[in-house]
Design a protein around this motif. Structure first.
Motif, PDB file in Angstrom:
ATOM      1  N   ARG A 109      13.784  71.183-114.202  1.00  0.00           N
ATOM      2  CA  ARG A 109      13.849  72.469-113.480  1.00  0.00           C
ATOM      3  C   ARG A 109      12.571  72.715-112.689  1.00  0.00           C
ATOM      4  O   ARG A 109      12.614  73.215-111.564  1.00  0.00           O
ATOM      5  N   ILE A 110      11.423  72.371-113.261  1.00  0.00           N
ATOM      6  CA  ILE A 110      10.149  72.537-112.551  1.00  0.00           C
ATOM      7  C   ILE A 110      10.158  71.708-111.268  1.00  0.00           C
ATOM      8  O   ILE A 110       9.815  72.205-110.189  1.00  0.00           O
ATOM      9  N   ARG A 111      10.564  70.444-111.380  1.00  0.00           N
ATOM     10  CA  ARG A 111      10.591  69.571-110.199  1.00  0.00           C
ATOM     11  C   ARG A 111      11.643  70.023-109.191  1.00  0.00           C
ATOM     12  O   ARG A 111      11.381  70.015-107.989  1.00  0.00           O
ATOM     13  N   ARG A 142      12.649  72.921-108.518  1.00  0.00           N
ATOM     14  CA  ARG A 142      12.207  74.144-107.827  1.00  0.00           C
ATOM     15  C   ARG A 142      10.919  73.942-107.041  1.00  0.00           C
ATOM     16  O   ARG A 142      10.417  74.869-106.414  1.00  0.00           O
ATOM     17  N   VAL A 166       7.918  73.509-108.185  1.00  0.00           N
ATOM     18  CA  VAL A 166       6.795  74.211-108.801  1.00  0.00           C
ATOM     19  C   VAL A 166       5.665  73.213-109.055  1.00  0.00           C
ATOM     20  O   VAL A 166       5.884  72.171-109.672  1.00  0.00           O
ATOM     21  N   TYR A 215       2.696  71.366-110.852  1.00  0.00           N
ATOM     22  CA  TYR A 215       2.384  71.193-112.263  1.00  0.00           C
ATOM     23  C   TYR A 215       1.230  70.222-112.400  1.00  0.00           C
ATOM     24  O   TYR A 215       0.910  69.476-111.486  1.00  0.00           O
ATOM     25  N   HIS A 274      -6.048  72.217-114.186  1.00  0.00           N
ATOM     26  CA  HIS A 274      -5.294  71.858-112.979  1.00  0.00           C
ATOM     27  C   HIS A 274      -6.056  70.874-112.094  1.00  0.00           C
ATOM     28  O   HIS A 274      -6.075  70.994-110.877  1.00  0.00           O
ATOM     29  N   TRP A 289       1.915  74.596-115.867  1.00  0.00           N
ATOM     30  CA  TRP A 289       2.253  75.206-114.592  1.00  0.00           C
ATOM     31  C   TRP A 289       1.928  76.685-114.694  1.00  0.00           C
ATOM     32  O   TRP A 289       1.648  77.201-115.768  1.00  0.00           O
ATOM     33  N   GLU A 290       1.921  77.372-113.555  1.00  0.00           N
ATOM     34  CA  GLU A 290       1.616  78.800-113.540  1.00  0.00           C
ATOM     35  C   GLU A 290       2.876  79.607-113.280  1.00  0.00           C
ATOM     36  O   GLU A 290       3.724  79.201-112.484  1.00  0.00           O
ATOM     37  N   ASP A 291       2.956  80.773-113.925  1.00  0.00           N
ATOM     38  CA  ASP A 291       4.047  81.679-113.595  1.00  0.00           C
ATOM     39  C   ASP A 291       3.623  82.543-112.418  1.00  0.00           C
ATOM     40  O   ASP A 291       2.505  82.406-111.901  1.00  0.00           O
ATOM     41  N   ALA A 292       4.484  83.430-111.989  1.00  0.00           N
ATOM     42  CA  ALA A 292       4.217  84.247-110.800  1.00  0.00           C
ATOM     43  C   ALA A 292       3.017  85.162-110.964  1.00  0.00           C
ATOM     44  O   ALA A 292       2.416  85.586-109.971  1.00  0.00           O
TER      45      ALA A 292
END
Length: 95
Positions: free
Chosen positions: A46-48, A50, A52, A54, A60, A77-80
Motif C-alpha cells: 500500500r505504501i508503494r 500510493r 509514499v 519510506y 530518513h 514513513w511519515e503520516d500527514a
C-alpha cells in the motif's frame, strides 16, 4: 468507542490506539507497530502503490529501502501530521 476524552480504536491483538482532540500544537511522535511477515507485505504494498516515501532508518537517511534489523524487516514513513511511523516484523533486540 469514546472513553473519557479519548476515541479508542481497538486492535486485533488486545491493544488499542487512543485518540484525543488537541487544540494546541501537536508535536511529531514515533509510533512502531510489530506486524507479521504477511502484514508487512500488505502494508508495504500500500505504501508503494500510493507513492509514499519510506526509509530504512528513523532519521530518513536511507530512502526507498527497508532494513533487516534483528533478523526481520522494517521501514519508516511519515503520516500527514509528520509522525514517524514504523513497521517491524521482529521485536527490537530479536525474537
Amino acid at each position: 468507542m469514546p472513553y473519557g476524552p479519548f476515541l479508542v480504536l481497538e486492535l486485533a491483538n488486545n491493544c488499542s490506539l487512543d485518540f484525543m482532540q488537541e487544540h494546541g500544537t501537536v508535536h511529531p511522535q514515533h509510533y512502531a507497530f510489530l506486524v507479521s511477515e504477511p502484514e508487512f507485505d500488505e502494508i508495504f504494498a500500500r505504501i508503494r502503490a500510493r507513492g509514499v516515501p519510506y526509509w530504512a532508518d528513523p532519521r530518513h537517511r536511507q530512502p526507498s529501502t527497508i532494513n533487516t534489523n534483528d533478523g526481520g524487516r522494517g521501514l519508516y514513513w511519515e503520516d500527514a501530521d509528520g509522525h514517524n511511523l514504523e513497521i517491524i516484523t521482529v521485536p527490537y533486540g530479536g525474537s
